[in-house]
Enzyme design. Structure first.
Site, PDB file in Angstrom:
ATOM      1  N   HIS A  46     -15.357  -0.227  29.654  1.00  0.00           N
ATOM      2  CA  HIS A  46     -14.087  -0.904  29.432  1.00  0.00           C
ATOM      3  C   HIS A  46     -14.113  -2.337  29.968  1.00  0.00           C
ATOM      4  O   HIS A  46     -13.062  -2.979  30.072  1.00  0.00           O
ATOM      5  CB  HIS A  46     -12.943  -0.136  30.108  1.00  0.00           C
ATOM      6  CG  HIS A  46     -12.639   1.184  29.479  1.00  0.00           C
ATOM      7  ND1 HIS A  46     -13.514   2.244  29.539  1.00  0.00           N
ATOM      8  CD2 HIS A  46     -11.562   1.622  28.773  1.00  0.00           C
ATOM      9  CE1 HIS A  46     -12.988   3.283  28.907  1.00  0.00           C
ATOM     10  NE2 HIS A  46     -11.805   2.924  28.425  1.00  0.00           N
ATOM     11  N   GLU A  60     -11.861   4.046  14.826  1.00  0.00           N
ATOM     12  CA  GLU A  60     -11.942   2.604  14.672  1.00  0.00           C
ATOM     13  C   GLU A  60     -12.638   2.174  13.386  1.00  0.00           C
ATOM     14  O   GLU A  60     -12.190   1.242  12.711  1.00  0.00           O
ATOM     15  CB  GLU A  60     -12.650   1.981  15.883  1.00  0.00           C
ATOM     16  CG  GLU A  60     -11.852   1.985  17.172  1.00  0.00           C
ATOM     17  CD  GLU A  60     -11.871   3.326  17.896  1.00  0.00           C
ATOM     18  OE1 GLU A  60     -11.163   3.457  18.908  1.00  0.00           O
ATOM     19  OE2 GLU A  60     -12.598   4.234  17.434  1.00  0.00           O
TER      20      GLU A  60
END
Length: 324
Positions: free
Chosen positions: A129, A60
């Site tokens: 998450h 990322e």
């Protein structure tokens, strides 16, 4: 005007902008041949090729830096975070580069960058998450932040975000992708800095955004049956906050309830309370009340997970207490 899913509305917006402007491209994990985790980029690689719909490694920080560099050279990258919480790994790039380069370069560089993807508390996705990152990014100078809540505003907002010359964090809720609504066939845009008055009322202003819009609407059905008349505002823009729309409502109702999925400490509600108390305190007939998620990592257990997030009955009770 057709009825489509929210993920299809996002896909249509991306497709239309890529078709109109060759500088627009998409990058992220599994956005190409897999079509994105929630199918927002499904089949776009067939139409535009593997360079404009670019599958990245699980890195990322690296691909965010690449996207910022591409934006500096005149391209318009749309970064999909497979889950927005993963983008914490790119926080340095987003804060020190995306948010600041237009200012620190004296305006020599524009950063037309969209960072979008799923977030919020899903159904038993676990703590890592289930992040709500609004408050993380709100403090970063130079960013715009929006949270879509319907297929209609999702499409109009994403088209506006892609055409903006500043970095936009674009939040989508993981539980809203299968939401269906009417979307016009004609091209349209929605401003990135305006709230939506979902329901007009006279007694209390309920401010919310993203998935909590639907918890508020569910609670409102009960409240109306009990004789209350709430006004509902969907913020949509989390940065800048459309304080003018809030004040216009406050001039009528003089009571405010804020409902958010963000954590209470340092959340969006905290910023709204500060702005209203600092500048419009005399319009209040009672202290502002906020309903926020618990300040804990989201549990995996379904019952515990539900208990961390504001539920419609809590909204009903808060309104009754505030107006009693």
């Amino acid at each position: 005007m057709g009825t489509i899913f929210l993920f299809d509305a996002l896909r249509e917006a991306t497709d239309e902008e890529m078709q109109k402007d060759k500088s627009v491209f998409v990058l992220g994990e599994d956005v190409g041949h897999y079509g994105g985790s929630y199918k927002v980029t499904k089949d776009l690689h067939i139409k535009y090729g593997d360079i404009r719909v670019l599958d990245t490694p699980i890195a990322e920080n690296s691909f965010m830096g690449m996207a910022i560099g591409a934006a500096m050279t005149g391209l318009r990258p749309v970064v999909e975070g497979m889950n927005m919480s993963f983008l914490l790994l790119a926080f340095n790039q987003i804060s020190n580069n995306a948010g600041m380069l237009r200012y620190t370069s004296g305006g020599n560089f524009k950063i037309p960058l969209v960072i979008r993807g799923p977030g919020g508390v899903g159904k038993q996705l676990g703590a890592e998450h289930s992040q709500r990152l609004e408050a993380y990014f709100q403090a970063i100078p130079g960013l715009k932040i929006v949270a879509c809540s319907t297929p209609y505003n999702a499409k109009g907002l994403l088209k506006s975000a892609i055409r903006d010359s500043n970095p936009v964090i674009f939040f989508e809720h993981v539980l809203l992708y299968n939401l269906q609504d009417h979307v016009p066939e004609n091209e349209y845009f929605i401003p990135l800095d305006k709230a939506e008055v979902v329901r007009c009322g006279t007694e209390i202003t309920i401010i919310t955004y993203s998935r909590m819009r639907y918890h508020v609407l569910q609670a409102t059905d009960t409240l109306v049956q009990k004789g209350y008349d709430p006004e509902i505002i969907d913020l949509i823009s989390l940065k800048p906050i459309d304080i003018d729309s809030i004040v216009a409502s406050l001039n009528k109702t003089h009571h405010v309830l804020i409902v958010e999925e963000c954590m209470k400490t340092g959340g969006i509600a905290a910023e709204i309370i500060a702005q209203v108390n600092d500048n419009y305190f005399d319009l209040l007939d009672a202290p502002i009340v906020r309903l926020s998620s618990q300040d804990i990592p989201t549990p995996y257990n379904g019952a515990l997970e539900k208990a961390t997030v504001v539920q419609p009955q809590q909204i009903v009770e808060a309104v009754e207490k505030l107006l009693s």
